[in-house]
Design an enzyme around this catalytic site. Structure first.
Site, short mmCIF file in Angstrom:
data_model
loop_
_atom_site.label_atom_id
_atom_site.label_comp_id
_atom_site.label_asym_id
_atom_site.label_seq_id
_atom_site.Cartn_x
_atom_site.Cartn_y
_atom_site.Cartn_z
N LYS A 106 0.85 -1.20 0.00
CA LYS A 106 0.00 0.00 0.00
C LYS A 106 0.88 1.25 0.00
CE LYS A 106 -3.88 2.08 2.58
NZ LYS A 106 -4.73 1.98 3.80
N SER A 115 -9.73 -0.38 7.21
CA SER A 115 -9.18 -0.30 5.86
C SER A 115 -8.45 -1.51 5.34
CB SER A 115 -8.27 0.91 5.73
OG SER A 115 -9.05 2.06 5.60
N SER A 136 -9.67 1.91 2.93
CA SER A 136 -8.80 2.65 2.04
C SER A 136 -7.76 1.79 1.32
CB SER A 136 -8.08 3.75 2.82
OG SER A 136 -7.25 3.18 3.82
N1 GLN Z 1 -12.99 4.33 6.28
C1 GLN Z 1 -12.44 4.78 7.53
C2 GLN Z 1 -12.04 6.22 7.38
O1 GLN Z 1 -12.32 6.80 6.39
C3 GLN Z 1 -11.26 3.93 7.91
C4 GLN Z 1 -10.07 4.20 7.11
C5 GLN Z 1 -8.89 3.39 7.53
O2 GLN Z 1 -9.02 2.36 8.20
N2 GLN Z 1 -7.72 3.85 7.15
O3 GLN Z 1 -11.44 6.81 8.22
#
Ligand code: GLN
Length: 487
Positions: free
Chosen positions: A80, A179, A155
């Site tokens: 990532k 994420s 994400s």
């Molecule tokens: N979707 C969640 C957010 O927007 C979690 C994102 C993540 O785990 N990095 O913060």
């Protein structure tokens, strides 16, 4: 015969050890697949084909002279783009870091390199890991390999899509509120969020430091355990790293969960959960019961309903502080065309950050401001304690808790972009785990209209072996994990 690009780590490792394939052949197969599907999937931000082949050749050379190597040696991985890779572009899918070449590797990247991993590229993500669909990437959205008109989740959407599409054998993601697990669920792969402090955050670009953890995305639970063996453990360069003895996670891979006590918290099956997802989970619970586990459906975690509210105060607060470093002075995107230093800084941040990142910075700055700190930030921290305490109590009675990972299957690209609250609700089942600092895994548990559904298995702090054990027994009994999208 299964194509090389669709092998698991342990299958590929066996073929490599038996000299039936070389790492160059395996890497070649993955890169050819990548060439074929990447124009449609767009899982990557940066490709490192040349270095990958060089690494593969090196591993083949070492293997040829009889050197003993670990299971990850010679196997292609995708990283990532939130993890620093020395000399390789690391953008966080943001304009702000479009040209950022880190001078060092994240500790987890160093660990993979030492294990002989072959890095094929850096994967697309929501900008600074803020989002649930990978549509917040400053560059382009990633497409779900099961249905190209749908999101892969986020994400870590690029990391999940790459594994599902055969563009890497496994990948690394990061999980602040879901994420790793949510995209794993939406793409039909396995994803683990380790206990806070188990995996080093050194070189992981910070979003919300008290919640962020790096985790693996793999094709089965065995691979998940193998990657955890490589990346878990104490790191003196991360001040929140836990000084604990890390077990061999593969010892948890026994298909036996007879007598285990599993709790089913009703708050995770109620309003907002798609009925088809709920039915799928009901069937999965039936499988766990057949395997001899005691499944208790009469469990309640009443404070879980405040998780999302607490998360969207705590995470943006920490983000507003972490992202203050992007000022156009030290590194990254820089505007130098106004009359003043403050003007340049203002314009740098205005143009360098996308809409969602700015929304979070404003929210966090507000929640931390003198007049509102107690009402919002301090209150959210108290709620955090309550949620943690409820999980602690539940784990006095249960070995693990079982819930859906995501309230829905993959949604259409564009469907939720105009409504941030709808997007935030995608993490309703995963966020409480980060708030409590505990661990959870998502495993494929069925298909609804041809789209993957994930089951989340939650364990107490450092109970990775327990969640892996439940996940492994379930996986071996059902084989949903063998399903691949037809791209
Ligand atoms: N979707 C969640 C957010 O927007 C979690 C994102 C993540 O785990 N990095 O913060």
């Amino acid at each position: 015969m299964i194509e090389l690009c669709n092998l698991t780590i342990h299958e590929a490792n066996r073929l490599l050890i038996e000299h039936q394939i070389s790492s160059v052949e395996l890497t070649d197969a993955v890169l050819r697949r990548l060439e074929q599907v990447e124009p449609r999937v767009r899982a990557f931000v940066t490709l490192t084909q040349e270095q990958a082949l060089e690494q593969a050749r090196e591993i083949d050379r070492r293997r040829a002279v009889g050197e003993e190597m670990g299971v990850l040696a010679g196997i292609p991985v995708a990283i990532k783009d939130v993890l620093c890779t020395q000399g390789v572009l690391t953008t966080c899918s943001s304009r702000m870091l479009e040209n950022f070449l880190p001078p060092y590797d994240a500790t987890v990247v160093t660990a993979l390199k030492q294990a002989g991993a072959v890095i094929v590229g850096k994967t697309n993500m929501d900008e600074f890991a803020m989002g649930s669909s990978t549509e917040n990437s400053a560059f382009y959205p990633t497409h779900n390999p099961w249905d190209l008109e749908r999101v892969p989740g986020g994400s870590s959407g690029g990391s999940a899509a790459a594994v599902a599409a055969g563009e890497a054998i496994y990948s690394l993601g990061s999980d602040t509120g879901g994420s790793v697990r949510q995209p794993a669920s939406l793409c039909g792969v396995v994803g683990l969020k380790p206990t806070y402090g188990l995996v080093s955050r050194f070189g992981l670009i910070a979003f919300a430091s008290s919640l962020d953890q790096v985790g693996p995305l793999t094709r089965d639970v065995t691979d998940c355990a193998l990657v955890m063996n490589a990346i878990a453990g104490y790191d003196s360069r991360d001040s929140t790293s836990a000084p604990i003895e890390v077990p061999d996670y593969t010892t948890a891979l026994v298909p036996d969960i007879a007598g285990l006590k599993l709790g089913v918290p009703r708050e995770y099956y109620g309003e907002g959960i798609d009925p088809a997802v709920r039915d799928t989970l009901e069937q999965a619970l039936g499988v766990l019961e057949k395997l001899g586990a005691h499944v208790d459906r009469d469990v309640s975690l009443p404070s879980s309903k405040y998780s999302l509210a607490a998360y969207y105060l705590i995470a943006p607060s920490e983000a507003s502080s972490n992202l203050a470093r992007y000022d156009g002075v030290k590194y990254g995107y820089s505007v130098r065309d106004t009359e003043s230093m403050w003007g340049d800084m203002f314009k740098t941040r205005e143009r360098g950050f996308g809409a969602e990142v700015k929304r979070r910075i404003m929210l966090g700055t507000f929640a931390l401001s003198a007049g509102y700190y107690d009402a919002y930030y301090a209150k959210a921290q108290k709620v955090r304690t309550l949620i943690k305490r409820e999980f602690d109590q539940a784990f006095e009675k249960y070995d693990a808790l079982v819930t859906p990972t995501s309230p829905t299957v993959a949604f259409k690209i564009g469907e939720k972009t105009s409504d941030p609250i709808q997007m935030y609700l995608s993490d309703i089942c995963t966020v409480p785990i980060n708030i409590a600092g505990i661990t959870a895994i998502s495993v494929p548990a069925g298909l609804v209209d041809g789209l993957p559904v994930g089951m989340q298995i939650i364990g107490k702090t450092f109970a990775e072996s327990m969640v892996l054990r439940v996940a492994y027994a379930y996986e071996q009994a059902t084989e949903w994990y063998r399903k691949r999208p037809s791209l």
